[in-house]
Design a protein around this motif. Structure first.
Motif, PDB file in Angstrom:
ATOM      1  N   ALA A  60       0.447  -1.404  -0.251  1.00 50.49           N
ATOM      2  CA  ALA A  60       0.306  -0.133   0.488  1.00 50.49           C
ATOM      3  C   ALA A  60       1.048   1.569   0.124  1.00 50.49           C
ATOM      4  O   ALA A  60       0.407   1.861  -0.318  1.00 50.49           O
ATOM      5  N   LEU A  61       1.898   1.125   0.777  1.00 54.94           N
ATOM      6  CA  LEU A  61       2.902   2.662   0.350  1.00 54.94           C
ATOM      7  C   LEU A  61       3.946   2.322   0.085  1.00 54.94           C
ATOM      8  O   LEU A  61       4.348   3.766  -1.100  1.00 54.94           O
ATOM      9  N   ALA A  62       4.571   1.196  -0.953  1.00 56.78           N
ATOM     10  CA  ALA A  62       5.777   1.537  -2.115  1.00 56.78           C
ATOM     11  C   ALA A  62       5.376   2.690  -2.655  1.00 56.78           C
ATOM     12  O   ALA A  62       6.416   2.644  -3.456  1.00 56.78           O
ATOM     13  N   PRO A  63       4.204   1.992  -3.421  1.00 59.74           N
ATOM     14  CA  PRO A  63       4.395   2.755  -5.128  1.00 59.74           C
ATOM     15  C   PRO A  63       4.739   4.313  -4.624  1.00 59.74           C
ATOM     16  O   PRO A  63       5.015   5.092  -5.081  1.00 59.74           O
ATOM     17  N   ALA A  64       4.346   4.689  -3.235  1.00 61.97           N
ATOM     18  CA  ALA A  64       4.214   6.360  -3.151  1.00 61.97           C
ATOM     19  C   ALA A  64       5.649   6.905  -2.875  1.00 61.97           C
ATOM     20  O   ALA A  64       6.251   7.733  -3.112  1.00 61.97           O
ATOM     21  N   VAL A  65       6.318   5.286  -1.569  1.00 68.08           N
ATOM     22  CA  VAL A  65       7.448   5.777  -1.632  1.00 68.08           C
ATOM     23  C   VAL A  65       8.529   5.954  -3.225  1.00 68.08           C
ATOM     24  O   VAL A  65       9.432   6.946  -3.202  1.00 68.08           O
ATOM     25  N   GLY A  66       7.906   4.935  -3.785  1.00 66.68           N
ATOM     26  CA  GLY A  66       9.237   4.740  -4.994  1.00 66.68           C
ATOM     27  C   GLY A  66       8.623   6.058  -6.144  1.00 66.68           C
ATOM     28  O   GLY A  66       9.324   7.036  -6.408  1.00 66.68           O
ATOM     29  N   ALA A  67       7.554   6.467  -5.981  1.00 68.71           N
ATOM     30  CA  ALA A  67       7.500   8.133  -6.314  1.00 68.71           C
ATOM     31  C   ALA A  67       7.846   8.754  -6.234  1.00 68.71           C
ATOM     32  O   ALA A  67       8.259  10.047  -6.910  1.00 68.71           O
ATOM     33  N   LEU A  68       8.018   9.356  -4.011  1.00 67.45           N
ATOM     34  CA  LEU A  68       8.646  10.183  -4.093  1.00 67.45           C
ATOM     35  C   LEU A  68       9.698  10.527  -4.371  1.00 67.45           C
ATOM     36  O   LEU A  68      11.281  11.203  -4.469  1.00 67.45           O
ATOM     37  N   ILE A  69      10.689   8.565  -4.303  1.00 69.61           N
ATOM     38  CA  ILE A  69      12.677   8.811  -4.829  1.00 69.61           C
ATOM     39  C   ILE A  69      12.681   9.590  -6.129  1.00 69.61           C
ATOM     40  O   ILE A  69      13.786   9.953  -6.620  1.00 69.61           O
ATOM     41  N   ALA A  70      11.672   8.347  -6.939  1.00 69.24           N
ATOM     42  CA  ALA A  70      12.253   9.042  -7.986  1.00 69.24           C
ATOM     43  C   ALA A  70      11.981  10.457  -8.418  1.00 69.24           C
ATOM     44  O   ALA A  70      12.751  11.014  -9.113  1.00 69.24           O
ATOM     45  N   PHE A  71      10.819  11.352  -7.408  1.00 67.59           N
ATOM     46  CA  PHE A  71      10.680  12.785  -8.170  1.00 67.59           C
ATOM     47  C   PHE A  71      12.133  13.126  -7.771  1.00 67.59           C
ATOM     48  O   PHE A  71      12.423  14.301  -7.915  1.00 67.59           O
TER      49      PHE A  71
END
Length: 408
Positions: A158-169
Motif C-alpha cells: 500500500a505504501l511502496a508505490p508512493a515511496v517509489g514515486a517520491l524517490i523518483a521525484f
C-alpha cells in the motif's frame, strides 16, 4: 516482562519479540518493496529504454517474479545445509548485484537481466525468514508471529508505490535502485549484528539429490497437489498481470499519473481486508466454497467492467469500475492463495519443507509466464487484458469444483 525469541528455543537470541518481528517483516518486505516501488515508473522506463516496444517495460515486474520463482527452488535446501544467515546474506548480495545492473542499464535487456538476478536474490530473505521463525517458535506461537509479520508485510504494497514515486521525484527512477541497495544494507547490518544463527550445525542436513528428486516425484504425483498448483499458477497470473500492467492502464487509458500510488493503495487495502475476512471464515467454511465464491464474484465484476467500458458512460464512471475491478483481483488473491496452498500441503506432511519450496516456485513461475503473455496484449485499451483475465478466472472456477468440500 517482554517475551524474547529465545524463550522458545535453546539458541541464544538477544532480540525482543518486537524487534524480532520487525526484522523478519523487513526481510519479507524486500520482495514487495522491490516490485511495488517500481510500479509508478514502468511507463517512464519503457519510454526511455524501449521506446519502440513500450510493453516490454511490463517485464520489469515479471522478470523479477521469475527470478523469485527460480530462487525459491534452491534457497530452502541451501538454508538447511549451510544455515539461515549465510543464505540470507548470500541472497542479499545477489539482490544488490542485480540492482546495480538495472541501475546502470541503458536499454531494456540489461534492465530485465538485473531484475531477474535481483529476484533470485530476494527469494532468500523472503523464504528463509519463515524458516527462522520456525526455528524459534512452534505451534500457536509460530502462527501468531507469522500473522503479525504478514500483517506488517501487507502494509508495504500500500505504501511502496508512493515511496517509489517520491524517490523518483527527488532523483529520477534510477534512484529507486539505489534505495534497494540501502534496504539490503540495513537488512544485512541488522541481521548480522543482532540475530545469532538459528540452525545449529548438528541440525543441518546434507544436500541429497536422490532424496530431493524422489520427493519431487511424490509431490507432483499427488492429484490434489497438482490441481491446487494449477489453480494457484492461474491466479498468480492474474495478480502479476495487474501488478505489471496496472500503472500503464492508469496512465495510457485513464490519464492518471500523479495519483496512481493513491489508487493502488486503495486496491492493496482491499487485499488486506480480504486477508482479514479469510482469517475469520476459513475455519468455518469449506475451502472449495471460499475459492469458488471468490472466483464467481471476481468474474462477475470483470464482466461488469467489460460491459461498462464499452458503454457511452462518463470516463469518471468507467474509471471507478476499473478501480473496483483491479481491487477485486487483489481481494481474489487474498481469499484464495493461502487456502489453495493449505490444500496442497495437507498430504505433504512428510515432505513439508521441500513441498513448500517446490509449490511456491512452481506457482510463481507458472503465474509469471501467464502474466507475461497477458501483459503483452496491453495496448491503449484494457479489453484484451480484461477478457484474458475473465478466461483465466473461469478456467480456475471450473477446476475448483474438484477441491475438497470440507473445512480446513
Amino acid at each position: 516482562m517482554e517475551k524474547t525469541a529465545s524463550s522458545s528455543t535453546s539458541s541464544s537470541n538477544p532480540l525482543g519479540l518486537v524487534e524480532f518481528v520487525a526484522l523478519m517483516a523487513m526481510l519479507s518486505a524486500v520482495v514487495a518493496f522491490s516490485m511495488d516501488s517500481m510500479l509508478p515508473q514502468i511507463t517512464q522506463i519503457g519510454l526511455e529504454l524501449s521506446p519502440d516496444r513500450p510493453n516490454l517495460s511490463l517485464l520489469i515486474i515479471t522478470s523479477f517474479t521469475m527470478g523469485i520463482g527460480i530462487g525459491t527452488l534452491f534457497v530452502g535446501i541451501l538454508a538447511d545445509r549451510f544455515g539461515r544467515k549465510a543464505v540470507i546474506v548470500g541472497g542479499l548480495v545477489i539482490y544488490v548485484i542485480g540492482a546495480l545492473i538495472s541501475w546502470q542499464s541503458q536499454s531494456i535487456v540489461p534492465m530485465l537481466i538485473g531484475r531477474f538476478i535481483s529476484g533470485m536474490g530476494a527469494a532468500a530473505p523472503r523464504i528463509v525468514s519463515i524458516a527462522v521463525v520456525r526455528d524459534l517458535y512452534q505451534g500457536r506461537e509460530m502462527a501468531r508471529i507469522m500473522s503479525i509479520i504478514i500483517t506488517v508485510f501487507g502494509i508495504v504494497p500500500a505504501l511502496a508505490p508512493a515511496v517509489g514515486a517520491l524517490i523518483a521525484f527527488a532523483g529520477g527512477w534510477r534512484t529507486i535502485f539505489l534505495s534497494f541497495l540501502l534496504l539490503a544494507l540495513v537488512c544485512y547490518l541488522w541481521l548480522t549484528t543482532r540475530l545469532p544463527e538459528t540452525l545449529a550445525p548438528k541440525d543441518r542436513r546434507p544436500i541429497n539429490m536422490p532424496s530431493i528428486i524422489s520427493g519431487m516425484r511424490q509431490i507432483f504425483s499427488n492429484p490434489m497437489v497438482r490441481l491446487s498448483l494449477v489453480i494457484q499458477a492461474l491466479l498468480f497470473g492474474t495478480l502479476f498481470t495487474m501488478l505489471s500492467a496496472g500503472e500503464p492502464i492508469y496512465h495510457r487509458v485513464y490519464g492518471v499519473t500523479d495519483t496512481f500510488p493513491l489508487w493502488f493503495a486503495v486496491s492493496a487495502v482491499v487485499g488486506i481486508m480480504g486477508s482479514v475476512l479469510n482469517a475469520r471464515i476459513v475455519m468455518k467454511v469449506a475451502v472449495r466454497n471460499i475459492v469458488m465464491t471468490t472466483l464467481a464474484v471476481q468474474i462477475a465484476i470483470s464482466i461488469l467492467y467489460l460491459v461498462i467500458s464499452h458503454l457511452n458512460v462518463p470516463q469518471e464512471v468507467e474509471f471507478g469500475f476499473f478501480v473496483l475491478w483491479a481491487s477485486s483481483i487483489f481481494a481474489q488473491g487474498a481469499l484464495t492463495m493461502g487456502n489453495l496452498n493449505s490444500v496442497a500441503m495437507m498430504p505433504m506432511g512428510h515432505l513439508a519443507g521441500l513441498a513448500a519450496s517446490v509449490l511456491a516456485a512452481a506457482g510463481t513461475i507458472g503465474g509469471t509466464i501467464i502474466a507475461t503473455l497477458i501483459g503483452q496484449l496491453m495496448r491503449d485499451s484494457v479489453t484484451p487484458v480484461n477478457i484474458a483475465i475473465i478466461l483465466v478466472a473461469s478456467l480456475s472456477l471450473f477446476l475448483a469444483r474438484k477441491l475438497p468440500n470440507r473445512v480446513m
